[in-house]
Scaffold this motif. Structure first.
Motif, PDB file in Angstrom:
ATOM      1  N   GLU A  17       5.706   0.942 -15.713  1.00  0.00           N
ATOM      2  CA  GLU A  17       4.730   0.905 -14.621  1.00  0.00           C
ATOM      3  C   GLU A  17       5.142  -0.200 -13.665  1.00  0.00           C
ATOM      4  O   GLU A  17       5.571  -1.274 -14.088  1.00  0.00           O
ATOM      5  CB  GLU A  17       3.318   0.677 -15.168  1.00  0.00           C
ATOM      6  CG  GLU A  17       2.788   1.903 -15.875  1.00  0.00           C
ATOM      7  CD  GLU A  17       1.303   1.853 -16.179  1.00  0.00           C
ATOM      8  OE1 GLU A  17       0.545   1.208 -15.412  1.00  0.00           O
ATOM      9  OE2 GLU A  17       0.898   2.463 -17.172  1.00  0.00           O
ATOM     10  N   VAL A  18       5.041   0.085 -12.380  1.00  0.00           N
ATOM     11  CA  VAL A  18       5.419  -0.880 -11.349  1.00  0.00           C
ATOM     12  C   VAL A  18       4.305  -0.958 -10.318  1.00  0.00           C
ATOM     13  O   VAL A  18       3.436  -0.087 -10.262  1.00  0.00           O
ATOM     14  CB  VAL A  18       6.755  -0.501 -10.660  1.00  0.00           C
ATOM     15  CG1 VAL A  18       7.903  -0.492 -11.660  1.00  0.00           C
ATOM     16  CG2 VAL A  18       6.651   0.827  -9.956  1.00  0.00           C
ATOM     17  N   THR A  34       3.440  10.157  -8.619  1.00  0.00           N
ATOM     18  CA  THR A  34       2.312   9.827  -7.742  1.00  0.00           C
ATOM     19  C   THR A  34       2.857   9.479  -6.359  1.00  0.00           C
ATOM     20  O   THR A  34       4.029   9.131  -6.210  1.00  0.00           O
ATOM     21  CB  THR A  34       1.467   8.640  -8.274  1.00  0.00           C
ATOM     22  OG1 THR A  34       2.304   7.475  -8.374  1.00  0.00           O
ATOM     23  CG2 THR A  34       0.854   8.930  -9.633  1.00  0.00           C
ATOM     24  N   ILE A  35       1.980   9.579  -5.354  1.00  0.00           N
ATOM     25  CA  ILE A  35       2.359   9.251  -3.975  1.00  0.00           C
ATOM     26  C   ILE A  35       1.264   8.394  -3.373  1.00  0.00           C
ATOM     27  O   ILE A  35       0.070   8.715  -3.481  1.00  0.00           O
ATOM     28  CB  ILE A  35       2.532  10.525  -3.117  1.00  0.00           C
ATOM     29  CG1 ILE A  35       3.611  11.434  -3.711  1.00  0.00           C
ATOM     30  CG2 ILE A  35       2.863  10.158  -1.666  1.00  0.00           C
ATOM     31  CD1 ILE A  35       3.739  12.791  -3.027  1.00  0.00           C
ATOM     32  N   HIS A  36       1.661   7.304  -2.750  1.00  0.00           N
ATOM     33  CA  HIS A  36       0.729   6.479  -1.966  1.00  0.00           C
ATOM     34  C   HIS A  36       1.104   6.673  -0.499  1.00  0.00           C
ATOM     35  O   HIS A  36       2.210   6.351  -0.093  1.00  0.00           O
ATOM     36  CB  HIS A  36       0.830   5.006  -2.363  1.00  0.00           C
ATOM     37  CG  HIS A  36      -0.167   4.158  -1.643  1.00  0.00           C
ATOM     38  ND1 HIS A  36      -1.419   3.905  -2.147  1.00  0.00           N
ATOM     39  CD2 HIS A  36      -0.107   3.544  -0.440  1.00  0.00           C
ATOM     40  CE1 HIS A  36      -2.084   3.157  -1.282  1.00  0.00           C
ATOM     41  NE2 HIS A  36      -1.308   2.926  -0.234  1.00  0.00           N
ATOM     42  N   VAL A  37       0.178   7.218   0.274  1.00  0.00           N
ATOM     43  CA  VAL A  37       0.428   7.554   1.673  1.00  0.00           C
ATOM     44  C   VAL A  37      -0.034   6.430   2.591  1.00  0.00           C
ATOM     45  O   VAL A  37      -1.126   5.891   2.426  1.00  0.00           O
ATOM     46  CB  VAL A  37      -0.288   8.873   2.043  1.00  0.00           C
ATOM     47  CG1 VAL A  37      -0.093   9.216   3.511  1.00  0.00           C
ATOM     48  CG2 VAL A  37       0.205  10.015   1.154  1.00  0.00           C
ATOM     49  N   SER A  86       1.962   2.189  -9.585  1.00  0.00           N
ATOM     50  CA  SER A  86       2.523   3.522  -9.824  1.00  0.00           C
ATOM     51  C   SER A  86       1.559   4.386 -10.633  1.00  0.00           C
ATOM     52  O   SER A  86       1.640   5.601 -10.571  1.00  0.00           O
ATOM     53  CB  SER A  86       3.858   3.405 -10.563  1.00  0.00           C
ATOM     54  OG  SER A  86       3.691   2.800 -11.835  1.00  0.00           O
ATOM     55  N   GLU A  87       0.692   3.784 -11.396  1.00  0.00           N
ATOM     56  CA  GLU A  87      -0.301   4.436 -12.263  1.00  0.00           C
ATOM     57  C   GLU A  87       0.303   5.044 -13.518  1.00  0.00           C
ATOM     58  O   GLU A  87      -0.410   5.334 -14.466  1.00  0.00           O
ATOM     59  CB  GLU A  87      -1.107   5.486 -11.500  1.00  0.00           C
ATOM     60  CG  GLU A  87      -1.866   4.923 -10.317  1.00  0.00           C
ATOM     61  CD  GLU A  87      -2.563   5.984  -9.488  1.00  0.00           C
ATOM     62  OE1 GLU A  87      -2.689   7.139  -9.949  1.00  0.00           O
ATOM     63  OE2 GLU A  87      -2.993   5.647  -8.366  1.00  0.00           O
ATOM     64  N   VAL A  88       1.606   5.296 -13.534  1.00  0.00           N
ATOM     65  CA  VAL A  88       2.308   5.843 -14.697  1.00  0.00           C
ATOM     66  C   VAL A  88       3.699   5.219 -14.742  1.00  0.00           C
ATOM     67  O   VAL A  88       4.178   4.702 -13.726  1.00  0.00           O
ATOM     68  CB  VAL A  88       2.429   7.392 -14.614  1.00  0.00           C
ATOM     69  CG1 VAL A  88       1.073   8.067 -14.667  1.00  0.00           C
ATOM     70  CG2 VAL A  88       3.195   7.819 -13.376  1.00  0.00           C
ATOM     71  N   PRO A  89       4.368   5.290 -15.882  1.00  0.00           N
ATOM     72  CA  PRO A  89       5.751   4.777 -15.922  1.00  0.00           C
ATOM     73  C   PRO A  89       6.672   5.600 -15.017  1.00  0.00           C
ATOM     74  O   PRO A  89       6.624   6.832 -15.020  1.00  0.00           O
ATOM     75  CB  PRO A  89       6.148   4.936 -17.393  1.00  0.00           C
ATOM     76  CG  PRO A  89       4.849   4.966 -18.135  1.00  0.00           C
ATOM     77  CD  PRO A  89       3.888   5.670 -17.209  1.00  0.00           C
ATOM     78  N   VAL A  90       7.501   4.904 -14.243  1.00  0.00           N
ATOM     79  CA  VAL A  90       8.479   5.524 -13.347  1.00  0.00           C
ATOM     80  C   VAL A  90       9.771   4.720 -13.396  1.00  0.00           C
ATOM     81  O   VAL A  90       9.769   3.555 -13.781  1.00  0.00           O
ATOM     82  CB  VAL A  90       7.969   5.605 -11.885  1.00  0.00           C
ATOM     83  CG1 VAL A  90       6.742   6.504 -11.779  1.00  0.00           C
ATOM     84  CG2 VAL A  90       7.674   4.235 -11.309  1.00  0.00           C
ATOM     85  N   GLN A  91      10.862   5.345 -12.983  1.00  0.00           N
ATOM     86  CA  GLN A  91      12.122   4.608 -12.851  1.00  0.00           C
ATOM     87  C   GLN A  91      12.415   4.274 -11.397  1.00  0.00           C
ATOM     88  O   GLN A  91      13.053   3.273 -11.100  1.00  0.00           O
ATOM     89  CB  GLN A  91      13.293   5.408 -13.413  1.00  0.00           C
ATOM     90  CG  GLN A  91      14.622   4.654 -13.282  1.00  0.00           C
ATOM     91  CD  GLN A  91      15.810   5.400 -13.845  1.00  0.00           C
ATOM     92  OE1 GLN A  91      15.666   6.342 -14.619  1.00  0.00           O
ATOM     93  NE2 GLN A  91      17.001   4.980 -13.459  1.00  0.00           N
ATOM     94  N   PHE A  92      11.932   5.138 -10.481  1.00  0.00           N
ATOM     95  CA  PHE A  92      12.260   4.987  -9.072  1.00  0.00           C
ATOM     96  C   PHE A  92      11.010   4.904  -8.212  1.00  0.00           C
ATOM     97  O   PHE A  92       9.982   5.502  -8.532  1.00  0.00           O
ATOM     98  CB  PHE A  92      13.058   6.217  -8.574  1.00  0.00           C
ATOM     99  CG  PHE A  92      14.288   6.516  -9.357  1.00  0.00           C
ATOM    100  CD1 PHE A  92      15.462   5.803  -9.159  1.00  0.00           C
ATOM    101  CD2 PHE A  92      14.290   7.542 -10.297  1.00  0.00           C
ATOM    102  CE1 PHE A  92      16.608   6.102  -9.879  1.00  0.00           C
ATOM    103  CE2 PHE A  92      15.433   7.851 -11.012  1.00  0.00           C
ATOM    104  CZ  PHE A  92      16.597   7.130 -10.816  1.00  0.00           C
ATOM    105  N   VAL A  93      11.162   4.193  -7.094  1.00  0.00           N
ATOM    106  CA  VAL A  93      10.165   4.241  -6.027  1.00  0.00           C
ATOM    107  C   VAL A  93      10.945   4.492  -4.744  1.00  0.00           C
ATOM    108  O   VAL A  93      11.900   3.788  -4.442  1.00  0.00           O
ATOM    109  CB  VAL A  93       9.348   2.938  -5.916  1.00  0.00           C
ATOM    110  CG1 VAL A  93       8.364   3.023  -4.750  1.00  0.00           C
ATOM    111  CG2 VAL A  93       8.611   2.660  -7.220  1.00  0.00           C
ATOM    112  N   LEU A  94      10.538   5.522  -4.025  1.00  0.00           N
ATOM    113  CA  LEU A  94      11.154   5.843  -2.746  1.00  0.00           C
ATOM    114  C   LEU A  94      10.173   5.500  -1.651  1.00  0.00           C
ATOM    115  O   LEU A  94       9.051   6.009  -1.647  1.00  0.00           O
ATOM    116  CB  LEU A  94      11.521   7.332  -2.671  1.00  0.00           C
ATOM    117  CG  LEU A  94      12.072   7.803  -1.321  1.00  0.00           C
ATOM    118  CD1 LEU A  94      13.386   7.104  -0.975  1.00  0.00           C
ATOM    119  CD2 LEU A  94      12.243   9.319  -1.309  1.00  0.00           C
ATOM    120  N   GLU A  95      10.585   4.616  -0.745  1.00  0.00           N
ATOM    121  CA  GLU A  95       9.772   4.291   0.426  1.00  0.00           C
ATOM    122  C   GLU A  95      10.340   5.032   1.626  1.00  0.00           C
ATOM    123  O   GLU A  95      11.539   4.952   1.900  1.00  0.00           O
ATOM    124  CB  GLU A  95       9.771   2.778   0.685  1.00  0.00           C
ATOM    125  CG  GLU A  95       9.036   2.000  -0.383  1.00  0.00           C
ATOM    126  CD  GLU A  95       8.967   0.505  -0.101  1.00  0.00           C
ATOM    127  OE1 GLU A  95       8.083  -0.150  -0.665  1.00  0.00           O
ATOM    128  OE2 GLU A  95       9.807  -0.013   0.678  1.00  0.00           O
TER     129      GLU A  95
END
Length: 162
Positions: free
Chosen positions: A85-86, A110-113, A125-134
């Motif tokens: 989680e990040v 998940t997506i934050h707009v 992130s609300e869940v474990p992720v490896q990547f975040v794309l901005e």
């Protein structure tokens, strides 16, 4: 051909000049960690992006801070090299951004707009992720992206760090 000592210096100068011209002629992007990325939307198809990849703590800490613009097909891919989680914030970020939180398998979780510029509020992130794309703020809506859509990039599917 063997160069004598007196002929060596001029030859090295010529070689240096050729190298300098080559360095100037090659775009800076050739040395930065930039890459193509494709977002696959179930409703609108494929969307290509040029992304900068950051995978160090220093790079992730700086992110897109202090940038005043971001092309519609540009973004920054944060690789955490493991799923966890990040959380992000917009402190010192001057442009609105969409944040796509993506698992190691390339699935958008998940997506934050439209994260607000300079907002210090945590965006988890609300869940474990490896990547975040901005990507530019509002682009995920324009492209019809939803959780469950996928991201294709060379790093997706690489073995995770322990």
């Amino acid at each position: 051909m063997m160069l004598s000592a007196p002929g060596l210096a001029p030859a090295l100068r010529r070689a240096g000049a050729v190298l300098a011209v080559m360095l100037v002629a090659v775009p800076l992007a050739a040395w930065s960690d930039e890459a193509r990325l494709v977002l696959h939307s179930a409703t609108t198809g494929d969307h290509n992006f040029n992304v900068e990849v950051v995978d160090t703590p220093e790079g992730r800490a700086k992110g897109l801070m202090f940038r005043t613009e971001l092309a519609p097909d540009a973004g920054m891919l944060f690789d955490f090299k493991q799923q966890r989680e990040v959380a992000f914030w917009m402190q010192n970020t001057l442009i609105p951004l969409d944040m796509l939180f993506v698992g190691a398998d390339g699935v958008i979780k998940t997506i934050h707009v439209n994260a607000r510029p300079q907002d210090p509020t945590s965006i988890p992130s609300e869940v474990p992720v490896q990547f975040v794309l901005e990507i530019p703020g509002g682009r995920s809506v324009e492209l019809g992206l939803k959780p469950g859509d996928t991201m294709q990039h060379d790093r997706v599917g690489e073995p995770l760090a322990n």
